[in-house]
Design a protein around this motif. Structure first.
Motif, PDB file in Angstrom:
ATOM      1  N   THR A   1       0.858  -1.186   0.000  1.00 31.87           N
ATOM      2  CA  THR A   1       0.000   0.000   0.000  1.00 31.87           C
ATOM      3  C   THR A   1       0.891   1.231   0.000  1.00 31.87           C
ATOM      4  O   THR A   1       1.830   1.313   0.806  1.00 31.87           O
TER       5      THR A   1
ATOM      6  N   THR B   1      -1.343   6.677   2.153  1.00 31.88           N
ATOM      7  CA  THR B   1      -2.726   6.431   1.708  1.00 31.88           C
ATOM      8  C   THR B   1      -3.685   6.751   2.853  1.00 31.88           C
ATOM      9  O   THR B   1      -3.489   6.299   3.983  1.00 31.88           O
TER      10      THR B   1
ATOM     11  N   GLN C   1      -7.739   2.278  -4.714  1.00 33.45           N
ATOM     12  CA  GLN C   1      -6.802   3.210  -4.066  1.00 33.45           C
ATOM     13  C   GLN C   1      -5.478   2.502  -3.705  1.00 33.45           C
ATOM     14  O   GLN C   1      -4.686   3.001  -2.916  1.00 33.45           O
TER      15      GLN C   1
ATOM     16  N   VAL D   1      -4.942  -0.196  -1.969  1.00 31.48           N
ATOM     17  CA  VAL D   1      -4.856  -0.762  -0.628  1.00 31.48           C
ATOM     18  C   VAL D   1      -4.591  -2.254  -0.763  1.00 31.48           C
ATOM     19  O   VAL D   1      -5.245  -2.942  -1.554  1.00 31.48           O
TER      20      VAL D   1
END
Length: 256
Positions: free
Chosen positions: A179, A183, A205, A207
């Protein structure tokens, strides 16, 4: 009586003549003594001058003798130094003689070894001459080896390129597994009974599973949570019990 007078006159005449002769002799002797005195005086002056000259010469000779003595002392010291140097040179010469003898011995040994080496070389040359055909075959093998080496070089270049591509792909895969730092998302749901919470960010995103997020509320640390499953736009995380200061709430900020 006359005879006595005559005799007396003769005696007087004789005495007068004798006196005159004696006076003449005295004058002659006095003149001779005067001349002798003058000669002696001259000789004395000459002798005195010679004596003075001799004394001066003696002084000069004494000074020269002192100088010569000093020079003799220096010469003796120089001679002693020269003797020491000569002894050192003699010792060095003896060492050089010993080294020369050792070198000659080594030269004799080397000469014998050279003769042996020449004999071995002759045998080797004979062997090489008898193996000329095999050497020709070896030359052929060398050409084949050179060709194979060229192919190996080409394959090596390709291998290096492949390794670089694999390294790049590994980095890309590693990047996909992690990640991105920084973030940020928000808590969309909380299940405190099961120590789970839901974030509003997911695969879109970037992740990734096993990533750890820190949960904050009003810039205050609340707890830690580790991602256990990821959806396209959501992720489920397990709330860590260690370091937990409060229960997370919907709307809290989660940062990786």
């Amino acid at each position: 009586m006359k005879m006595v007078v005559r005799i007396a006159s003769i005696v007087v005449i004789l005495l007068s003549a004798g006196s005159l002769y004696y006076i003449h002799q005295i004058r002659t002797e006095r003149n001779g003594l005067r001349v002798d005195k003058e000669n002696l005086t001259t000789e004395l002056n000459t002798t005195t001058n010679k004596l003075l000259a001799t004394e001066k010469t003696l002084q000069e000779t004494t000074a020269t003798l002192n100088t010569t003595s000093n020079q003799l002392v220096q010469t003796i010291a120089t001679l002693e130094t020269t003797k020491k140097d000569l002894a050192t040179m003699t010792e060095d010469r003896d060492k050089q003689k010993a080294d020369l003898a050792d070198t000659q011995q080594k030269l004799q040994t080397a000469t014998a070894e050279l003769a042996t080496a020449k004999e071995s070389l002759k045998k080797a040359e004979d062997t090489i001459a008898s193996q000329a055909a095999e050497i020709a075959k070896i030359d052929g093998f060398k050409k084949q080896i050179a060709s194979l080496e060229e192919e190996n070089k080409t394959l090596g270049n390709k291998l290096e390129t492949a390794r670089a591509d694999i390294k790049r792909m590994e980095l890309e895969i590693e990047d996909l597994r992690k990640t991105p730092v920084g973030t940020r998302g928000r808590v969309a749901g909380v299940e405190t009974r099961w120590n789970f919470l839901v974030l509003d960010i997911g695969q879109d995103q970037k992740v990734r599973k096993d990533s750890q997020f820190l949960v904050y509320r009003d810039n205050k640390y609340i707890c830690k949570a580790t991602i256990v499953s990821v959806g396209p736009n959501s992720a489920v995380a397990e709330i860590a019990t260690d370091g937990r200061r409060a229960d997370p709430r919907v709307g809290d900020i989660a940062i990786h």
